[in-house]
Each structure stands twice: as C-alpha cells, then as structure tokens.
Design an enzyme around this catalytic site. Structure first.
Site, PDB file in Angstrom:
ATOM      1  N   SER A  81      -4.369   1.673  -9.056  1.00  0.00           N
ATOM      2  CA  SER A  81      -3.366   1.136  -9.990  1.00  0.00           C
ATOM      3  C   SER A  81      -2.916   2.196 -10.992  1.00  0.00           C
ATOM      4  CB  SER A  81      -3.937  -0.047 -10.774  1.00  0.00           C
ATOM      5  OG  SER A  81      -4.515  -0.982  -9.923  1.00  0.00           O
ATOM      6  N   ALA A  82      -3.876   2.949 -11.525  1.00  0.00           N
ATOM      7  CA  ALA A  82      -3.532   3.924 -12.564  1.00  0.00           C
ATOM      8  C   ALA A  82      -2.729   5.094 -11.995  1.00  0.00           C
ATOM      9  CB  ALA A  82      -4.803   4.430 -13.237  1.00  0.00           C
ATOM     10  N   GLU A 133      14.861   0.964  -5.444  1.00  0.00           N
ATOM     11  CA  GLU A 133      13.968   1.660  -4.502  1.00  0.00           C
ATOM     12  C   GLU A 133      14.299   1.214  -3.090  1.00  0.00           C
ATOM     13  OE1 GLU A 133       9.814   1.386  -5.450  1.00  0.00           O
ATOM     14  OE2 GLU A 133       9.990   2.819  -7.093  1.00  0.00           O
ATOM     15  N   HIS A 151       2.759   6.709   2.803  1.00  0.00           N
ATOM     16  CA  HIS A 151       3.858   7.078   1.913  1.00  0.00           C
ATOM     17  C   HIS A 151       4.518   8.310   2.494  1.00  0.00           C
ATOM     18  CE1 HIS A 151       6.211   8.086  -1.584  1.00  0.00           C
ATOM     19  NE2 HIS A 151       5.869   6.934  -2.125  1.00  0.00           N
ATOM     20  N   ARG A 200      10.268   2.469   4.150  1.00  0.00           N
ATOM     21  CA  ARG A 200       9.250   3.507   3.982  1.00  0.00           C
ATOM     22  C   ARG A 200       8.650   3.970   5.319  1.00  0.00           C
ATOM     23  NH1 ARG A 200       4.959   2.369  -0.746  1.00  0.00           N
ATOM     24  NH2 ARG A 200       6.747   2.874  -2.014  1.00  0.00           N
ATOM     25  N   HIS A 250      -1.407   5.432   1.997  1.00  0.00           N
ATOM     26  CA  HIS A 250      -1.023   5.041   0.637  1.00  0.00           C
ATOM     27  C   HIS A 250      -1.453   3.623   0.287  1.00  0.00           C
ATOM     28  CE1 HIS A 250       1.396   5.188  -2.982  1.00  0.00           C
ATOM     29  NE2 HIS A 250       2.133   4.159  -2.600  1.00  0.00           N
ATOM     30  N   GLU A 285      -5.402  -5.040  -3.464  1.00  0.00           N
ATOM     31  CA  GLU A 285      -5.227  -4.398  -2.158  1.00  0.00           C
ATOM     32  C   GLU A 285      -6.280  -4.816  -1.130  1.00  0.00           C
ATOM     33  OE1 GLU A 285      -4.494  -0.206  -2.487  1.00  0.00           O
ATOM     34  OE2 GLU A 285      -4.465   0.079  -0.307  1.00  0.00           O
ATOM     35  N   ARG A 287       4.562  -3.123   3.350  1.00  0.00           N
ATOM     36  CA  ARG A 287       4.770  -3.588   1.969  1.00  0.00           C
ATOM     37  C   ARG A 287       6.063  -3.024   1.386  1.00  0.00           C
ATOM     38  NH1 ARG A 287       3.902  -1.147  -2.766  1.00  0.00           N
ATOM     39  NH2 ARG A 287       2.630   0.512  -1.881  1.00  0.00           N
TER      40      ARG A 287
HETATM   41  C1  SIN Z   1       6.229   5.288  -5.233  1.00  0.00           C
HETATM   42  O1  SIN Z   1       6.367   5.487  -6.429  1.00  0.00           O
HETATM   43  O2  SIN Z   1       6.895   5.845  -4.396  1.00  0.00           O
HETATM   44  C2  SIN Z   1       5.166   4.351  -4.780  1.00  0.00           C
HETATM   45  C3  SIN Z   1       5.501   2.976  -5.154  1.00  0.00           C
HETATM   46  C4  SIN Z   1       4.755   2.012  -4.290  1.00  0.00           C
HETATM   47  O3  SIN Z   1       3.829   2.388  -3.585  1.00  0.00           O
HETATM   48  O4  SIN Z   1       5.128   0.842  -4.295  1.00  0.00           O
END
Ligand code: SIN
Length: 503
Positions: A44-45, A115, A231, A277, A336, A360, A371
């Site tokens: 999270s952080a 996004e 990611h 993604r 990720h 998670e 996701r």
């Molecule tokens: C990102 O900032 O690209 C990751 C955001 C996410 O994993 O939802």
C-alpha cells in the site's frame, strides 16, 4: 510456548486493508501483527497511482463498475464491482478526513487523473506519485492514536490456530525466534500478494503469499490464483524490487519507444499507451524479447516538471543513473498484483468460521482476470473496513483447540531459483511445457523443505495457470492464445486442494 488471549479482532498485516479493518473494529480491540516495521513490507505504501472513485460530475459509480467489469475480462462479479464503486467516493473522503492530502482543484474538489482502461478521469492522487505513501501515513497515524488499536511489529505468521470443528481461533506467530499462540474470536488476514515469489517485482519482496498458503492449508477456498498482474513499466535498472514508473506518466502523454526511438504501442492496440495494462505488458515483453528494448519517454510530456510532478519516479531513475527529464526510462514488466486470493463475501468472511480476509490476499471477485488501475487501494479501504466491521461481531468460541505446528519456511537459497522460475514460466507469457517444469520444480522443493506456505502459493499459481487452457486478461498462454467461449473462474476448494498443493 507463550499464549495470549486477545478479546477482540486479530489482524495479520498492517497495510491499508489491515489498518482499515483495525479502525473499523472499534469499539472492540484490534491487535495488528506485522512482520516488518509499520509502513514497511506492505505494498500500500508503495502505490503510486492513487485511488479510483467516481468523484467527478461527469462520472457515476455505474460507469466505474462497468470499467471494472470490462477490465476483468469476463470474470468480475458485477455485484461486488458495483458495491466497490458505490463506496468509492466515501472511502476517498474518509481518507481525506484522516489527513490524506489528495490533490485538489481551486474550488476544493478532488483533482482526478485519467488512467488506462478508465472511461473517466477518476483517480484521486497525491502529488503525482505519492498517493500510497501519503494515505498510509495518515492511516498509520490514526491507528497509532486510536485507543482500541495495538500494532506489534516483528511478528511472522507461522500457522492458523483451529479447533476440532475447523473454526479459526487465532494465529501461531514467531517473534524474535519464539513461538506465540494468539487466540482471538476473529482473525483477519490482510497479508498482501505474491510479488516476492517473482524475480522481477514492484512489491516488497517479503510478500510470498504466505497468508494465502496458510489459509489454503487450513481449508479455505482459493479463487483465481493463476491471475497475476504484471505492471508494464517497472524501471529496469537492476534493482530488486524494481521501482515503478506509474501509469500516470502515460496518462500525462509519455510514450513507449524502442531502442531506435520508434513508438510501438499503436502496433499492438488502438488505444496505444492507454491500452489495458496486460496488453501493454505483453507489448513491452515482446519488444524486449525481439531485442529492440522498451523505454518510457516522458521528455516531452513531463520534462523539467519531473522532480515536482513525479518525485518518487524521478528519485528512482536518478538512483539508476537515468535523468528522465532528458533520457527515456528503460522499462520491463514486473509482477505487481495478485488478482487471485482467499474467497470472501462482501464482509470479508471466508468459508472458515472465525477467519476473514481483506485486500490483496483476498478474492472478493472485483478484479477478475485483470485489475483495473488504481482499484487496489480502493478495494483495500472498502473491503478492509467491511471485514473489520463484521469481525468485531465475532464471539469467543469454546471448541477444543487443536495443536498447531509452525509451517516450514523456505530458505532463501531455495527461494532465489523459485523466483527466477516463476518469472520465466508463470510470467507475462506462459505455455504448458514451462508450467509443467515449474510445477515439478515446486514439487521437488516441497519434497525437500516441506509444505512451506510460499510453496503452496507458488503451486496454486503454477498449477492453475497450467489448468487454464485459454488466454484471458493477465493470463496469456502462447499455446492457447484465444479466450475460451465461456468465462469461468477457478475455485480451489479444500477437496481439490490436494491436487493443487501437494507434492
Ligand atoms: C501505477 O501507478 O501505475 C499503479 C497503479 C495501480 O497498480 O493501480
């Protein structure tokens, strides 16, 4: 062995899901256990993007839910997606009240960003890439000052305690080499994902899926473990874990180019840099495999604003000798997020009495095969709160407690080759021969080291990836490149767990 009787909610994990559960457990006492010091060892952080929610006047929870369902490639539970989206704006406001300094417009409204795969600009951010850090600072501060919450670090989960009826009665943890049994009416697992099982990951490396593995061992049902999100743009500067270059950079107009400076995303998807993604991750993987390399070029889109606009990405680039104001950033896909997890209902209840899960490590059904960006902090806050509120109602039980032994721990010299094999065989691109090899390797490790929870989690990922003979969302099989006609989730229940877990 020491024994502690905790009359309240026991929570394992101090990320956003765990602490949201702890805050919601009031007026019951909440005891939060974490292996690493608070704000370390939790994803999270480290989250850069932000929190998705229908905050704008042009937006609606129904649109957010529809985008969530579409991203999940046929496997999202629409009712859960709807619930997540409907509680999104309130969750962002609540965190703002706790002190999370979300970016604001001149009129005080939340400033939102676009996004990939979102039909509206709806990601609430903090100074470009600071959302996770800033949200966690506010939540940790609140938890530490809440009289009902106690946080103990240096506690590693070694087993779940159960009684003769199968009810989960607490946890066996290790603290400074000593085993301690902590009994509680309700136990909430918020132990995060499986990034540490992969050689290339954007998550803290201590996240080995151990909560998931121990829950499976105790008899909880696990859903969709084969769905691991990669990611697209981890910064490829040889660091472990790999620093992230947030999707927001592509939202701002950064381009993906190869080593010759050619933009390549339009060849892979009409939405180019803003494609889903998984599509972007596979495109980058393909460019790298073809020897052309992949770079994120933010020189024109961000340029001189980099240090202020994206301070975490800027610092990470500089640490690897890259100045992103004037140089493209070398990128590679990295593990990720784990879409799979311990099956829960909307209140975080697992199939085992006394056991809840959130964040998670849980599978609420909102992520499906892929996701949606910035839905993870949201899910942690919304379902963490719901799990804590439900767990506080649990009553002490008196069934005969079974003796629990600590699960084996996989030694680091065995973990290293496993991580390499997971990235190679159960990574962005998979096929049967590699997955069979991987399952065999995990079984050999299990025969040698015992049923370590990390091995159980790895085997769930590998065996279910082998079993899913189609490509869908983040799961791509070169030997089965098309999706099956019917979309079906994977459920590994206690009765077929032997097939999926045993060596
Ligand atoms: C990102 O900032 O690209 C990751 C955001 C996410 O994993 O939802």
């Amino acid at each position: 062995m020491d024994r502690i009787q905790h009359d309240g909610v026991l929570i394992v994990g101090a990320g956003l899901a765990g602490l949201s559960a702890a805050l919601a457990a009031a007026p019951r006492k909440a005891l939060v256990l974490t292996g690493a010091p608070v704000n370390h060892g939790c994803s999270s952080a480290w989250a850069q993007g932000g929190m998705a929610a229908a905050l704008g006047e042009d937006d609606d929870p129904a649109l957010h839910a529809a985008d969530t369902v579409a991203a999940g490639a046929g496997l999202v539970d629409p009712a859960m997606a709807r619930l997540l989206a409907e509680e999104g704006a309130a969750a962002v406001r609540k965190l703002a009240e706790l002190g999370a300094p979300f970016d604001r417009k001149a009129d005080g409204a939340f400033a939102t960003s676009l996004e990939a795969a979102h039909s509206r600009s709806r990601v609430a951010r903090v100074k470009g890439d600071q959302a996770g850090r800033a949200i966690m600072e506010a939540v940790v501060k609140t938890a530490l000052s809440s009289r009902h919450v106690t946080i103990r670090s240096g506690m590693r989960l070694r087993a779940l305690l159960q009684d003769a009826e199968g009810r989960v009665r607490g946890a066996l943890v290790e603290e400074a080499g000593r085993l301690v049994e902590i009994l509680a009416p309700a136990t909430v697992l918020a132990t995060g994902g499986v990034g540490g099982l992969y050689a290339v990951t954007t998550t803290p490396p201590e996240l080995l899926g151990e909560g998931l593995g121990l829950a499976a061992l105790a008899g909880a049902t696990i859903a969709d473990p084969e769905f691991v999100q990669f990611h697209p743009t981890a910064i490829d500067i040889g660091r472990d874990p790999a620093p992230l270059a947030t999707e927001a950079l592509r939202g701002e107009g950064a381009r993906l180019i190869d080593g010759n400076g050619e933009a390549f995303m339009a060849r892979y998807h009409p939405d180019a840099e803003l494609a889903p993604r998984d599509v972007v991750a596979r495109a980058i993987h393909a460019e790298r495999e073809a020897g052309r390399g992949a770079f994120l070029d933010a020189r024109a889109a961000v340029g001189d604003h980099f240090p202020d606009a994206f301070p975490a990405v800027f610092a990470a680039c500089l640490s690897g000798g890259i100045d992103p104001r004037v140089q493209p950033i070398p990128v590679a896909p990295a593990c990720h997020y784990h879409m799979g997890g311990i099956v829960t209902d909307a209140e975080g209840r697992t199939g085992l009495a006394g056991l809840f899960a959130a964040g998670e490590c849980a599978s609420t059904g909102v992520h499906g095969a892929n996701r949606l960006a910035s839905n993870s902090l949201l899910e942690a806050a919304v379902f963490g709160r719901r799990a804590g509120a439900a767990a506080r109602e649990a009553q002490t039980s008196s069934g005969r407690l079974l003796k629990a032994a600590p699960a084996p721990v996989l030694p680091s010299d065995a973990l290293a080759p496993l991580r390499q094999a997971m990235s190679l065989e159960a990574g962005v691109v998979r096929e049967a021969t590699g997955l069979v090899r991987l399952v065999e390797q995990i079984d050999a490790l299990t025969a040698r080291y015992g049923r370590a929870p990390a091995l159980i989690a790895a085997r769930l990922v590998a065996a279910c990836a082998l079993e899913r003979r189609e490509s869908r969302g983040a799961h791509f099989r070169t030997d089965h490149p098309a999706p099956a006609e019917e979309a079906a989730r994977t459920f590994v229940s206690p009765k077929d767990a032997a097939a999926c877990q045993a060596a």
